[in-house]
Design a protein around this motif. Structure first.
Motif, mmCIF file in Angstrom:
data_model
loop_
_atom_site.group_PDB
_atom_site.id
_atom_site.type_symbol
_atom_site.label_atom_id
_atom_site.label_comp_id
_atom_site.label_asym_id
_atom_site.label_seq_id
_atom_site.Cartn_x
_atom_site.Cartn_y
_atom_site.Cartn_z
ATOM 1 N N MET A 57 0.513 5.069 1.686
ATOM 2 C CA MET A 57 0.077 5.589 0.376
ATOM 3 C C MET A 57 -1.073 6.574 0.576
ATOM 4 S SD MET A 57 -1.336 3.342 -2.839
ATOM 5 C CE MET A 57 -2.226 4.091 -4.216
ATOM 6 N N THR A 58 -0.909 7.803 0.078
ATOM 7 C CA THR A 58 -1.921 8.838 0.265
ATOM 8 C C THR A 58 -2.484 9.380 -1.040
ATOM 9 O OG1 THR A 58 -0.197 10.532 0.379
ATOM 10 C CG2 THR A 58 -0.960 9.583 2.468
ATOM 11 N N GLY A 59 -1.986 8.910 -2.183
ATOM 12 C CA GLY A 59 -2.476 9.391 -3.473
ATOM 13 C C GLY A 59 -2.167 8.413 -4.576
ATOM 14 N N GLY A 60 -2.741 8.663 -5.752
ATOM 15 C CA GLY A 60 -2.527 7.773 -6.879
ATOM 16 C C GLY A 60 -3.417 6.546 -6.804
ATOM 17 N N VAL A 61 -3.154 5.601 -7.690
ATOM 18 C CA VAL A 61 -3.949 4.372 -7.738
ATOM 19 C C VAL A 61 -3.064 3.222 -8.190
ATOM 20 C CG1 VAL A 61 -4.668 4.820 -10.125
ATOM 21 C CG2 VAL A 61 -6.055 3.326 -8.686
ATOM 22 N N ALA A 62 -3.350 2.039 -7.681
ATOM 23 C CA ALA A 62 -2.618 0.839 -8.088
ATOM 24 C C ALA A 62 -3.622 -0.233 -8.495
ATOM 25 C CB ALA A 62 -1.731 0.330 -6.953
ATOM 26 N N PHE A 63 -3.323 -0.931 -9.576
ATOM 27 C CA PHE A 63 -4.111 -2.075 -10.021
ATOM 28 C C PHE A 63 -3.246 -3.322 -9.863
ATOM 29 C CE2 PHE A 63 -5.726 1.555 -12.399
ATOM 30 C CZ PHE A 63 -7.109 1.414 -12.287
ATOM 31 N N VAL A 64 -3.769 -4.320 -9.181
ATOM 32 C CA VAL A 64 -2.986 -5.532 -8.901
ATOM 33 C C VAL A 64 -3.740 -6.757 -9.407
ATOM 34 C CG1 VAL A 64 -1.866 -6.935 -7.139
ATOM 35 C CG2 VAL A 64 -1.962 -4.440 -6.877
ATOM 36 N N TYR A 65 -3.068 -7.518 -10.258
ATOM 37 C CA TYR A 65 -3.636 -8.749 -10.831
ATOM 38 C C TYR A 65 -3.367 -9.891 -9.848
ATOM 39 C CZ TYR A 65 -4.380 -12.395 -14.405
ATOM 40 O OH TYR A 65 -4.832 -13.473 -15.133
ATOM 41 N N ASP A 66 -4.440 -10.463 -9.301
ATOM 42 C CA ASP A 66 -4.312 -11.386 -8.165
ATOM 43 C C ASP A 66 -4.971 -12.731 -8.476
ATOM 44 O OD1 ASP A 66 -3.848 -12.376 -5.596
ATOM 45 O OD2 ASP A 66 -5.660 -11.451 -4.793
ATOM 46 N N ARG A 67 -4.371 -13.477 -9.359
ATOM 47 C CA ARG A 67 -4.935 -14.797 -9.706
ATOM 48 C C ARG A 67 -4.810 -15.791 -8.564
ATOM 49 N NH1 ARG A 67 -7.064 -17.774 -13.520
ATOM 50 N NH2 ARG A 67 -7.597 -16.820 -15.509
ATOM 51 N N GLN A 68 -3.789 -15.624 -7.723
ATOM 52 C CA GLN A 68 -3.569 -16.552 -6.614
ATOM 53 C C GLN A 68 -4.425 -16.220 -5.397
ATOM 54 O OE1 GLN A 68 -1.696 -19.152 -7.347
ATOM 55 N NE2 GLN A 68 -1.323 -18.192 -9.360
ATOM 56 N N LYS A 69 -5.094 -15.069 -5.437
ATOM 57 C CA LYS A 69 -5.997 -14.636 -4.366
ATOM 58 C C LYS A 69 -5.310 -14.556 -3.005
ATOM 59 C CE LYS A 69 -10.065 -16.413 -6.778
ATOM 60 N NZ LYS A 69 -11.267 -17.275 -6.721
ATOM 61 N N ASN A 70 -4.101 -13.988 -3.008
ATOM 62 C CA ASN A 70 -3.378 -13.818 -1.747
ATOM 63 C C ASN A 70 -2.960 -12.366 -1.503
ATOM 64 O OD1 ASN A 70 -1.287 -13.470 -3.566
ATOM 65 N ND2 ASN A 70 -0.331 -15.457 -3.154
ATOM 66 N N PHE A 71 -3.414 -11.464 -2.360
ATOM 67 C CA PHE A 71 -2.961 -10.081 -2.278
ATOM 68 C C PHE A 71 -3.442 -9.372 -1.005
ATOM 69 C CE2 PHE A 71 -3.979 -5.554 -3.146
ATOM 70 C CZ PHE A 71 -2.681 -5.078 -3.164
ATOM 71 N N ILE A 72 -4.688 -9.567 -0.626
ATOM 72 C CA ILE A 72 -5.246 -8.840 0.520
ATOM 73 C C ILE A 72 -4.433 -9.086 1.784
ATOM 74 C CG2 ILE A 72 -7.244 -8.699 2.049
ATOM 75 C CD1 ILE A 72 -7.548 -7.146 -0.522
ATOM 76 N N ASP A 73 -3.895 -10.281 1.943
ATOM 77 C CA ASP A 73 -3.071 -10.583 3.117
ATOM 78 C C ASP A 73 -1.758 -9.805 3.104
ATOM 79 O OD1 ASP A 73 -4.948 -12.352 4.072
ATOM 80 O OD2 ASP A 73 -4.061 -14.085 3.069
ATOM 81 N N ARG A 74 -1.370 -9.301 1.953
ATOM 82 C CA ARG A 74 -0.103 -8.578 1.816
ATOM 83 C C ARG A 74 -0.295 -7.067 1.756
ATOM 84 N NH1 ARG A 74 2.551 -12.651 -2.765
ATOM 85 N NH2 ARG A 74 2.542 -14.500 -1.424
ATOM 86 N N LEU A 75 -1.528 -6.631 1.805
ATOM 87 C CA LEU A 75 -1.851 -5.213 1.709
ATOM 88 C C LEU A 75 -1.845 -4.561 3.085
ATOM 89 C CD1 LEU A 75 -2.971 -2.799 -0.017
ATOM 90 C CD2 LEU A 75 -5.262 -3.664 0.527
ATOM 91 N N ASN A 76 -1.168 -3.437 3.204
ATOM 92 C CA ASN A 76 -1.221 -2.633 4.423
ATOM 93 C C ASN A 76 -2.456 -1.740 4.312
ATOM 94 O OD1 ASN A 76 -0.867 -0.493 6.342
ATOM 95 N ND2 ASN A 76 1.294 -0.997 6.464
ATOM 96 N N GLN A 77 -3.481 -2.028 5.092
ATOM 97 C CA GLN A 77 -4.780 -1.389 4.907
ATOM 98 C C GLN A 77 -4.997 -0.173 5.814
ATOM 99 O OE1 GLN A 77 -8.136 -4.165 4.315
ATOM 100 N NE2 GLN A 77 -6.671 -5.842 4.534
ATOM 101 N N GLU A 78 -3.938 0.343 6.402
ATOM 102 C CA GLU A 78 -4.095 1.472 7.317
ATOM 103 C C GLU A 78 -4.655 2.705 6.612
ATOM 104 O OE1 GLU A 78 -1.501 4.221 10.423
ATOM 105 O OE2 GLU A 78 -0.503 2.655 9.274
ATOM 106 N N LEU A 79 -4.142 3.017 5.410
ATOM 107 C CA LEU A 79 -4.546 4.242 4.719
ATOM 108 C C LEU A 79 -5.248 3.998 3.396
ATOM 109 C CD1 LEU A 79 -1.339 6.410 5.303
ATOM 110 C CD2 LEU A 79 -3.441 6.405 6.624
ATOM 111 N N VAL A 80 -5.301 2.759 2.941
ATOM 112 C CA VAL A 80 -5.889 2.463 1.634
ATOM 113 C C VAL A 80 -6.946 1.371 1.756
ATOM 114 C CG1 VAL A 80 -3.753 3.081 0.437
ATOM 115 C CG2 VAL A 80 -4.159 0.686 1.073
ATOM 116 N N PHE A 81 -7.746 1.255 0.725
ATOM 117 C CA PHE A 81 -8.633 0.102 0.642
ATOM 118 C C PHE A 81 -8.578 -0.435 -0.785
ATOM 119 C CE2 PHE A 81 -12.273 1.634 -1.803
ATOM 120 C CZ PHE A 81 -12.157 3.015 -1.687
ATOM 121 N N ALA A 82 -8.848 -1.713 -0.917
ATOM 122 C CA ALA A 82 -8.835 -2.377 -2.221
ATOM 123 C C ALA A 82 -10.242 -2.861 -2.549
ATOM 124 C CB ALA A 82 -7.858 -3.554 -2.202
#
Length: 413
Positions: free
Chosen positions: A325-350
């Motif tokens: 992902m090189t552009g745009g923005v995403a908002f993710v609702y993470d009540r279970q607090k497991n999203f970061i483990d599923r994020l590919n952090q090579e080009l983005v940060f949350a």
């Protein structure tokens, strides 16, 4: 296997990958190919330096980028492509002449003309299944007409033509739709484009109220001015390549966490709006470059290679989120607090949205959710809005590492 099942005469075979010179084409034809696709060689002809940064929006020769400054460096021309392919064709003609043939058609499927090289390096490979001869036609012989003749949308097109010709008028069409009604909205969008190009029709000039289970590619390449309001469920490829308009999917019976659309929705979209009151499948919003979308959960690889637009996910995602992902923005609702483990952090940060200080992200998200609730009546989104200050703490905002404020996701900044 096509010949063994009497299917070869119904299909045209195309091959690609590693084709560079005429000999490659001749060998591929002998193995059954009728069409030949060239990728990397043509890119090189157009100036590609094989820097392997296509996904970073930093192509220095202006091919794989949306940066206007970099695109100014593009030096490719149509003439260069034509010259290269002409030379390939001449190479093929010379090889065929040496073999005693007049055209490619004469050698398609003629695996008997191929012989394995007698070399120790290749003896360990078994090419028997490739070189095997099977009785039957070696080429495409007759049409294989599609199952769906699109009579459903064609009949509606005749009905709404007055609006296309007179865009100051509006019309609402109500229909039941079934899963064999594929790519609804695409034919009409094409007619609109004939008259008005990318501009399309005025906002909500044509509204289609649909009920049922739509077929694949609902709203593919949707034009501006069209609204598809589906009470039911979508299939794969909803909103593929959509340019404008809006697609609203609301299940007849809402159940939180249930699927309301299939895989690869919003692939390559450049604009428009997609609201789904339910979850979608894998590869949601891949290559999105300008559309706004809200969905209540996704499968793996969501927002892959995204270059612009906004995606809001009110639920769990699968693995490999935002790869490339090189552009745009995403908002993710993470009540279970497991999203970061599923994020590919090579080009983005949350990052979390600060309830008190981050007014830009906070207000932008609230505006989207309000619009989403107004159009879908989603109980989940309404619950989040009713307690917005508390629920905001569960959201991640995902942006490319190179992205600069202010938030301008439609343009990819």
């Amino acid at each position: 296997s096509l010949k063994a099942n009497n299917l070869r005469e119904l299909v045209q075979l195309q091959t690609d990958g590693g084709l560079k010179v005429g000999l490659d084409v001749v060998k591929a034809a002998m193995m059954g190919a009728e069409g030949f696709a060239f990728g990397t060689p043509l890119l090189v002809i157009l100036g590609c330096k094989i820097l392997r940064v296509c996904h970073l929006n930093r192509c220095t020769v202006g091919i794989a980028t949306q940066d206007e400054n970099l695109r100014a460096h593009y030096v490719g021309t149509v003439e260069k492509v034509v010259s290269y392919l002409t030379n390939i064709a001449e190479d093929v003609r010379e090889i065929l002449a040496e073999l005693g043939f007049r055209s490619l058609d004469e050698i398609i499927g003629r695996t008997d003309l191929l012989k394995q090289i007698d070399d120790a390096k290749f003896r360990k490979f078994d090419f028997s299944t490739i070189l095997m001869q099977v009785e039957g036609s070696n080429t495409w012989q007759k049409e294989n007409p599609p199952f769906d003749k699109n009579s459903f949308e064609k009949s509606i097109l005749n009905e709404i033509y007055p609006v296309i010709k007179n865009p100051q008028t509006e019309m609402i069409i109500e229909r039941n739709i079934i899963n064999t009604n594929r790519s609804f909205g695409t034919l009409i969008s094409g007619e609109i484009a004939k008259f008005y190009g990318d501009q399309g029709l005025p906002k909500e000039a044509l509204t289609f109220k649909l009920k049922g289970a739509a077929g694949q590619s609902l709203g593919a390449f949707l034009a501006e001015g069209m609204s598809l309001l589906l009470t039911g469920v979508g299939n794969d490829y909803v909103g593929k390549g959509m340019h404008g308009g809006q697609i609203i999917i609301t299940p007849a019976i809402y159940q939180e966490g249930s699927s309301a659309a299939g895989n690869t929705c919003l692939y390559g979209a450049t604009g428009g709006k997609l609201f789904i009151a339910g979850a979608a499948g894998e590869r949601f919003a891949v290559r999105n470059s300008g559309a706004l979308a809200v969905v209540e959960g996704t499968g793996d690889h969501a927002c892959e290679y995204m270059t612009g637009g906004t995606v809001v996910i009110l639920g769990e995602t699968g693995i490999n989120f935002a790869a490339g992902m090189t552009g745009g923005v995403a908002f993710v609702y993470d009540r279970q607090k497991n999203f970061i483990d599923r994020l590919n952090q090579e080009l983005v940060f949350a990052r979390r949205i600060d309830v008190d200080d981050d007014s830009e992200g906070k207000l932008y998200l609230k505006k989207i959710l309000t619009s989403y609730v107004n159009r879908t009546s989603s109980p989940k989104a309404r619950r989040i809005l009713n307690d917005y200050r508390e629920e905001l703490a569960y959201f991640w905002m995902v942006t490319p590492k190179d992205m600069q404020a202010p938030l301008n996701p439609k343009e990819g900044d």
